[in-house]
Design a protein around this motif. Structure first.
Motif, short mmCIF file in Angstrom:
data_model
loop_
_atom_site.label_atom_id
_atom_site.label_comp_id
_atom_site.label_asym_id
_atom_site.label_seq_id
_atom_site.Cartn_x
_atom_site.Cartn_y
_atom_site.Cartn_z
N VAL A 166 0.83 -1.21 0.00
CA VAL A 166 0.00 0.00 0.00
C VAL A 166 0.87 1.26 0.00
O VAL A 166 0.44 2.32 -0.50
N CYS A 167 2.07 1.16 0.53
CA CYS A 167 2.97 2.32 0.55
C CYS A 167 3.36 2.76 -0.86
O CYS A 167 3.72 3.92 -1.07
N VAL A 168 3.31 1.85 -1.82
CA VAL A 168 3.75 2.17 -3.19
C VAL A 168 2.87 3.24 -3.83
O VAL A 168 3.38 4.29 -4.27
N PRO A 169 1.54 3.06 -3.92
CA PRO A 169 0.73 4.14 -4.50
C PRO A 169 0.77 5.43 -3.68
O PRO A 169 0.68 6.53 -4.25
N ALA A 170 0.92 5.30 -2.35
CA ALA A 170 1.03 6.50 -1.52
C ALA A 170 2.26 7.31 -1.90
O ALA A 170 2.22 8.55 -2.00
N ALA A 171 3.38 6.62 -2.15
CA ALA A 171 4.61 7.32 -2.56
C ALA A 171 4.43 8.00 -3.91
O ALA A 171 4.92 9.12 -4.13
N VAL A 172 3.72 7.34 -4.82
CA VAL A 172 3.48 7.93 -6.14
C VAL A 172 2.67 9.21 -6.02
O VAL A 172 2.98 10.24 -6.66
N VAL A 173 1.64 9.19 -5.18
CA VAL A 173 0.80 10.37 -5.00
C VAL A 173 1.59 11.51 -4.38
O VAL A 173 1.49 12.67 -4.80
N ILE A 174 2.40 11.21 -3.38
CA ILE A 174 3.21 12.25 -2.73
C ILE A 174 4.19 12.86 -3.72
O ILE A 174 4.39 14.08 -3.77
N ALA A 175 4.82 12.02 -4.53
CA ALA A 175 5.80 12.52 -5.51
C ALA A 175 5.16 13.51 -6.47
O ALA A 175 5.81 14.46 -6.92
N GLY A 176 3.88 13.30 -6.77
CA GLY A 176 3.23 14.19 -7.71
C GLY A 176 2.49 15.36 -7.09
O GLY A 176 2.23 16.35 -7.77
N ALA A 177 2.15 15.26 -5.79
CA ALA A 177 1.27 16.27 -5.18
C ALA A 177 1.96 17.23 -4.23
O ALA A 177 1.48 18.35 -4.02
N ILE A 178 3.07 16.84 -3.62
CA ILE A 178 3.76 17.70 -2.65
C ILE A 178 4.77 18.57 -3.38
O ILE A 178 5.57 18.06 -4.17
N PRO A 179 4.77 19.88 -3.14
CA PRO A 179 5.77 20.75 -3.76
C PRO A 179 7.18 20.31 -3.41
O PRO A 179 7.44 19.83 -2.30
N ALA A 180 8.12 20.49 -4.34
CA ALA A 180 9.49 20.01 -4.14
C ALA A 180 10.23 20.85 -3.11
O ALA A 180 11.08 20.35 -2.38
N GLY A 181 9.94 22.12 -3.02
CA GLY A 181 10.69 23.00 -2.12
C GLY A 181 10.02 23.12 -0.76
O GLY A 181 8.99 22.53 -0.49
N ARG A 182 10.62 23.93 0.11
CA ARG A 182 10.11 24.19 1.44
C ARG A 182 9.38 25.53 1.46
O ARG A 182 9.83 26.49 0.86
N PRO A 183 8.24 25.62 2.14
CA PRO A 183 7.54 26.89 2.22
C PRO A 183 8.37 27.97 2.91
O PRO A 183 8.28 29.12 2.58
N GLU A 184 9.18 27.59 3.94
CA GLU A 184 9.98 28.58 4.65
C GLU A 184 11.38 28.61 4.06
O GLU A 184 12.13 27.63 4.17
N PRO A 185 11.80 29.74 3.44
CA PRO A 185 13.13 29.79 2.84
C PRO A 185 14.24 29.70 3.86
O PRO A 185 15.31 29.18 3.59
N VAL A 186 14.03 30.24 5.08
CA VAL A 186 15.06 30.22 6.12
C VAL A 186 14.43 29.66 7.39
O VAL A 186 13.68 30.36 8.07
N PRO A 187 14.67 28.41 7.75
CA PRO A 187 14.08 27.83 8.96
C PRO A 187 14.54 28.56 10.22
O PRO A 187 15.62 29.12 10.28
N VAL A 188 13.67 28.54 11.22
CA VAL A 188 14.03 29.09 12.53
C VAL A 188 15.11 28.22 13.14
O VAL A 188 15.15 27.02 12.94
N ARG A 189 16.01 28.84 13.90
CA ARG A 189 17.07 28.07 14.57
C ARG A 189 16.48 27.00 15.47
O ARG A 189 15.48 27.23 16.15
N ALA A 190 17.12 25.83 15.48
CA ALA A 190 16.61 24.72 16.29
C ALA A 190 16.56 25.07 17.77
O ALA A 190 15.62 24.71 18.48
N GLY A 191 17.61 25.78 18.25
CA GLY A 191 17.62 26.16 19.66
C GLY A 191 16.46 27.06 20.03
O GLY A 191 15.86 26.92 21.10
N ALA A 192 16.11 27.99 19.15
CA ALA A 192 14.98 28.87 19.41
C ALA A 192 13.67 28.09 19.44
O ALA A 192 12.79 28.36 20.27
N GLU A 193 13.55 27.12 18.54
CA GLU A 193 12.34 26.29 18.54
C GLU A 193 12.22 25.47 19.81
O GLU A 193 11.14 25.34 20.38
N LEU A 194 13.34 24.92 20.26
CA LEU A 194 13.31 24.11 21.48
C LEU A 194 12.91 24.93 22.69
O LEU A 194 12.22 24.44 23.59
#
Length: 399
Positions: A166-194
């Protein structure tokens, strides 16, 4: 709601089937691998432990990856772990594959939750969360009973093969439906998030979530022996009960996604109280087939509806931790999923019978009520125009 959010729900359906299907296979696994039923139940705990450790670690590990790449990597690793699990004759190896599969599942969940909330926007956090969590509830409705039916006809290994496929068709759908890039160009620092994620209101919310899930998994992990040895239903009823639990959880998640943004405090508080009463009532009436059938449906709705509401609270409180908030919500969910079956197994091993996990679930809910009412999670009567909970003088959202 963006179509990509529904694609994430499809992938979660495949993974949720694996996480929950052992509740209908514990006796078969125990017999085949020559271990006790509580030992077979610990396979669920092992999966949850892997998710607890893996959620923050995998989120940090994949933090700089494009989200589509991370999701596909974790999903393929998850599928491979199930192939190995289906082939092994050894309990220890099966236990290890559950941990590896859980690490992959944890990484997927951490990225998927953040991706869904980001794609949906701040006005639809709970709805996006409900779509992703809805994949788990659909797994309970369709995947878990199907796994139990496969296990009954062709052995428990066939259910593992089915999950991998079942993981196979799920992977196909994700490959076609999820944008390749990240919405946030600069992630928040991990320490600040913690630092954001260790605030007292958020920690209490996470603890409440863990206790709710502990109650859910404590009862759900031993539903099969409860139904057949206490309620007196035949083996053929096990897939039906699992489907009813899944149907209830789907209804609960759907209702929560629709209404919780408008009345988050009332909705969450009512769910916590009703769950506590429900688990105690189930323990008292477990010998009645009619009561068991009704309460499996009702408790499924309450458990997943309330759990989804608590996850949405985490995102409210952790708005300044965009990449790690999903991993902490996932970890809290699975702390309960790990401890619940263990506590239930301890009660069974102590000679208290297969009804005892329901009493343990009721006790865990009493503790959840206590943490929800603790100082640091303050109730407010008013809400802003956007339906988000009020804020204290320090500007931090409070429950």
């Amino acid at each position: 709601m963006p179509f990509a959010v529904y694609a994430l729900g499809l992938a979660v359906f495949a993974q949720g089937t694996s996480e929950f299907m052992l509740s209908g296979l514990v006796s078969d696994i125990a017999s085949d691998l020559e271990v006790s039923i509580p030992a077979a139940g610990l396979l669920t705990s092992a999966f949850a432990i892997g998710m607890i450790v893996g959620a923050p670690l995998m989120a940090l590990f994949s933090r700089s990856w494009p989200r589509r790449r991370a999701l596909l990597f974790f999903l393929c690793l998850f599928s491979a772990a199930h192939v190995v699990g289906a082939l092994t004759p050894d309990y220890g190896v099966l236990l290890a594959t559950r941990v590896v599969g859980a690490l992959a599942n944890a990484g997927f969940w951490a990225v998927a939750l953040v991706t869904a909330v980001s794609l949906a926007g701040p006005g639809a956090r709970a709805r996006a969360t409900s779509v992703v969590v809805g994949g788990v509830t659909l797994a309970c409705v369709v995947g878990v009973p199907a796994g139990a039916a496969l296990g009954g006809h062709w052995g428990w290994r066939s259910a593992f093969w089915a999950v991998a496929l079942v993981c196979v068709p799920a992977a196909v759908v994700i490959a076609g439906a999820i944008p390749a890039g990240r919405p946030e160009p600069v992630p928040v620092r991990a320490g600040a998030e913690l630092r954001v994620l260790t605030g007292r209101p958020l920690l209490l919310t996470l603890l409440t979530s863990a206790l709710v899930q502990g109650a859910t998994f404590c009862a759900f992990s031993y539903l099969e022996p409860l139904a057949t040895r206490v309620t007196g239903l035949g083996d053929a009823w096990v897939p039906v009960l699992l489907a009813l639990f899944g149907l209830g959880s789907f209804l609960g998640v759907t209702a929560t996604g629709r209404y919780v943004d408008a009345r988050p405090v009332v909705w969450t508080a009512a769910g916590l109280v009703a769950l506590t009463i429900g688990w105690a009532g189930f323990a008292l009436t477990a010998g009645s087939p009619l009561a068991a059938v009704v309460l499996v449906l009702v408790q499924g709705a309450l458990a997943f509806g309330t759990g989804t509401a608590l996850i949405s609270w985490v995102f409210r409180l952790a708005a300044d931790a965009p990449t790690l908030s999903g991993s902490f919500a996932t970890a809290a969910f699975n702390v309960g999923a790990a401890l619940g079956p263990w506590f239930g197994g301890l009660a069974i091993d102590a000679g208290l019978g297969f009804r005892s996990p329901l009493w343990v679930s009721a006790l865990l809910m009493v503790l959840a009520l206590g943490t929800a009412a603790a100082p640091g999670i303050r109730r407010v009567a008013g809400h802003g125009r956007d339906g988000v909970a009020g804020h204290g003088r320090d500007g931090v959202a409070v429950l």
